[in-house]
Design an enzyme around this catalytic site. Structure first.
Site, PDB file in Angstrom:
ATOM      1  N   ASN A   1       0.796  -1.229   0.000  1.00  0.00           N
ATOM      2  CA  ASN A   1       0.000   0.000   0.000  1.00  0.00           C
ATOM      3  C   ASN A   1       0.834   1.287   0.000  1.00  0.00           C
ATOM      4  OD1 ASN A   1      -2.346   1.816   0.993  1.00  0.00           O
ATOM      5  ND2 ASN A   1      -0.883   1.885   2.709  1.00  0.00           N
TER       6      ASN A   1
ATOM      7  N   TYR B   1       2.602  10.209 -11.192  1.00  0.00           N
ATOM      8  CA  TYR B   1       1.742   9.369 -10.333  1.00  0.00           C
ATOM      9  C   TYR B   1       0.980   8.363 -11.204  1.00  0.00           C
ATOM     10  CZ  TYR B   1      -1.538   8.373  -6.476  1.00  0.00           C
ATOM     11  OH  TYR B   1      -2.283   7.763  -5.479  1.00  0.00           O
TER      12      TYR B   1
ATOM     13  N   LYS C   1       0.955   4.256 -11.045  1.00  0.00           N
ATOM     14  CA  LYS C   1      -0.252   3.493 -10.689  1.00  0.00           C
ATOM     15  C   LYS C   1      -0.773   2.644 -11.865  1.00  0.00           C
ATOM     16  CE  LYS C   1      -0.508   4.914  -6.371  1.00  0.00           C
ATOM     17  NZ  LYS C   1      -0.237   3.988  -5.258  1.00  0.00           N
TER      18      LYS C   1
ATOM     19  N   ILE D   1      -9.684   9.556  -1.018  1.00  0.00           N
ATOM     20  CA  ILE D   1     -10.008   8.976   0.286  1.00  0.00           C
ATOM     21  C   ILE D   1      -9.366   9.859   1.359  1.00  0.00           C
ATOM     22  CG2 ILE D   1      -9.767   6.914   1.747  1.00  0.00           C
ATOM     23  CD1 ILE D   1     -11.309   6.342  -0.900  1.00  0.00           C
TER      24      ILE D   1
HETATM   25  P1  NAD Z   1      -0.882   8.539   3.630  1.00  0.00           P
HETATM   26  O1  NAD Z   1       0.109   9.578   3.228  1.00  0.00           O
HETATM   27  O2  NAD Z   1      -1.640   8.705   4.885  1.00  0.00           O
HETATM   28  O3  NAD Z   1      -0.201   7.104   3.667  1.00  0.00           O
HETATM   29  C1  NAD Z   1       0.922   6.764   2.912  1.00  0.00           C
HETATM   30  C2  NAD Z   1       1.702   5.786   3.720  1.00  0.00           C
HETATM   31  O4  NAD Z   1       2.816   5.311   2.943  1.00  0.00           O
HETATM   32  C3  NAD Z   1       2.282   6.422   4.963  1.00  0.00           C
HETATM   33  O5  NAD Z   1       2.239   5.491   6.021  1.00  0.00           O
HETATM   34  C4  NAD Z   1       3.719   6.713   4.552  1.00  0.00           C
HETATM   35  O6  NAD Z   1       4.601   6.792   5.639  1.00  0.00           O
HETATM   36  C5  NAD Z   1       3.981   5.488   3.696  1.00  0.00           C
HETATM   37  N1  NAD Z   1       5.136   5.637   2.818  1.00  0.00           N
HETATM   38  C6  NAD Z   1       5.327   6.596   1.884  1.00  0.00           C
HETATM   39  N2  NAD Z   1       6.500   6.396   1.301  1.00  0.00           N
HETATM   40  C7  NAD Z   1       7.054   5.299   1.855  1.00  0.00           C
HETATM   41  C8  NAD Z   1       8.251   4.595   1.677  1.00  0.00           C
HETATM   42  N3  NAD Z   1       9.186   5.007   0.801  1.00  0.00           N
HETATM   43  N4  NAD Z   1       8.503   3.501   2.433  1.00  0.00           N
HETATM   44  C9  NAD Z   1       7.596   3.084   3.351  1.00  0.00           C
HETATM   45  N5  NAD Z   1       6.435   3.709   3.576  1.00  0.00           N
HETATM   46  C10 NAD Z   1       6.169   4.807   2.834  1.00  0.00           C
HETATM   47  O7  NAD Z   1      -1.874   8.443   2.394  1.00  0.00           O
HETATM   48  P2  NAD Z   1      -2.889   7.302   1.920  1.00  0.00           P
HETATM   49  O8  NAD Z   1      -3.898   8.024   1.142  1.00  0.00           O
HETATM   50  O9  NAD Z   1      -3.296   6.440   3.015  1.00  0.00           O
HETATM   51  O10 NAD Z   1      -1.976   6.505   0.874  1.00  0.00           O
HETATM   52  C11 NAD Z   1      -1.855   5.086   0.867  1.00  0.00           C
HETATM   53  C12 NAD Z   1      -1.813   4.610  -0.559  1.00  0.00           C
HETATM   54  O11 NAD Z   1      -3.082   4.857  -1.159  1.00  0.00           O
HETATM   55  C13 NAD Z   1      -0.793   5.281  -1.463  1.00  0.00           C
HETATM   56  O12 NAD Z   1      -0.165   4.309  -2.288  1.00  0.00           O
HETATM   57  C14 NAD Z   1      -1.635   6.209  -2.319  1.00  0.00           C
HETATM   58  O13 NAD Z   1      -1.021   6.481  -3.571  1.00  0.00           O
HETATM   59  C15 NAD Z   1      -2.894   5.400  -2.440  1.00  0.00           C
HETATM   60  N6  NAD Z   1      -4.089   6.157  -2.816  1.00  0.00           N
HETATM   61  C16 NAD Z   1      -4.557   7.139  -2.013  1.00  0.00           C
HETATM   62  C17 NAD Z   1      -5.704   7.825  -2.384  1.00  0.00           C
HETATM   63  C18 NAD Z   1      -6.275   8.935  -1.536  1.00  0.00           C
HETATM   64  O14 NAD Z   1      -7.063   9.734  -2.038  1.00  0.00           O
HETATM   65  N7  NAD Z   1      -5.953   9.008  -0.260  1.00  0.00           N
HETATM   66  C19 NAD Z   1      -6.363   7.484  -3.564  1.00  0.00           C
HETATM   67  C20 NAD Z   1      -5.849   6.474  -4.364  1.00  0.00           C
HETATM   68  C21 NAD Z   1      -4.721   5.792  -3.977  1.00  0.00           C
END
Ligand code: NAD
Length: 251
Positions: free
Chosen positions: A89, A156, A160, A189
């Site tokens: 994730n 991005y 993805k 989200i």
């Molecule tokens: P978030 O920033 O709260 O979580 C991201 C997590 O990834 C954090 O725990 C961060 O510390 C960790 N992380 C980032 N780079 C890292 C690395 N190099 N090594 C280890 N951990 C790392 O945001 P989120 O929205 O919970 O994101 C989680 C995933 O969901 C991501 O891949 C993001 O692209 C994807 N996503 C998010 C959304 C959204 O709208 N929130 C939508 C689609 C996809």
């Protein structure tokens, strides 16, 4: 208790969707192996899961570093002796709302290294253990930006769309060997990442909500529920799926 005594590895579990998914799996009886770069935050999440009666171990690793990914899988096996489910994730947003010709080279390299190569490298080390067990489920984190174009997100999007691609390729490779590989494609989200990109002002939050047919953004648990379902035996005939969790955005 759908996941009683199953071992679930979750990357990017110190906040947002990963943190919530870790809590949700633990509530259903899993041993969760949480991974993140931010040690204090990750350890706090693991401790609060244990305080609530769940089973959780935190491991600090950077998904941009291959030796740390290898060490992460080794540590999970050393701790629990097996790996049943992996939710790959962790991810970053990089340059967002930046046109392709203005995208920074550093952001491009980081996006592909963490969001795409990081996921591939996780799978590379997780799959042999699952094959040995004869059973396993991988859920990768893609995005609606991995199935549909959004202006200003080329780096991005590349990362993805790539996650969707490796998910489908791997699903076919292991389909007869007890291993299912799927990914989730959320729209916006609520999370730290979404706060930075879409929710900084009341106006941008309202515009973001309105851009989804349901008139709102999603909550982390709405993704966690889908991840758990895909990872569970209830989805036993599903592999190679890129499941949109999007309030109708892709309809
Ligand atoms: P978030 O920033 O709260 O979580 C991201 C997590 O990834 C954090 O725990 C961060 O510390 C960790 N992380 C980032 N780079 C890292 C690395 N190099 N090594 C280890 N951990 C790392 O945001 P989120 O929205 O919970 O994101 C989680 C995933 O969901 C991501 O891949 C993001 O692209 C994807 N996503 C998010 C959304 C959204 O709208 N929130 C939508 C689609 C996809």
């Amino acid at each position: 208790m759908r996941f009683k005594d199953q071992v679930v590895l979750i990357t990017g579990a110190s906040s947002g969707i990963g943190e919530d998914t870790a809590r949700a799996f633990a509530e259903e009886g899993a041993h969760v192996f949480l991974v993140a770069r931010r040690g204090d935050k990750g350890e706090n999440v693991a401790q609060s899961i244990r305080d609530a009666g769940g089973s959780a171990t935190f491991f600090k690793a950077d998904m941009g570093k291959r030796n740390e990914i290898e060490a992460m899988v080794d540590a999970c096996i050393a701790t629990y002796g097996r790996l049943d489910i992996a939710f790959n994730n962790a991810g970053i947003e990089g340059d967002f709302f930046v046109e392709t010709h203005k995208h920074s080279e550093q952001a491009w390299d980081d996006l592909l290294a963490i969001n795409l190569t990081g996921v591939w490298y996780c799978m590379r080390h997780q799959i042999p253990h699952m094959l040995k067990q004869g059973k396993g489920a991988i859920v990768n984190m893609a995005s609606m930006a991995g199935v549909k174009g959004f202006s200003g997100s080329s780096g991005y999007a590349a990362s993805k769309f790539g996650v969707v691609g490796i998910t489908k390729a791997a699903a076919l490779e292991y389909a007869t060997q007890g291993l299912r590989v799927n990914c989730v494609c959320p729209a916006v989200i609520r999370s730290e990442m979404a706060e930075k990109i879409f929710l900084q002002t009341e106006e941008s939050a309202a515009g973001t909500a309105a851009s989804h047919p349901m008139g709102r953004i999603g909550e982390p648990r709405e993704v966690s529920n889908a991840v758990m379902w895909l990872a569970s035996d209830e989805a036993s005939f599903i592999t190679g799926e890129a499941l949109q969790i999007d309030g109708g955005l892709g309809a």
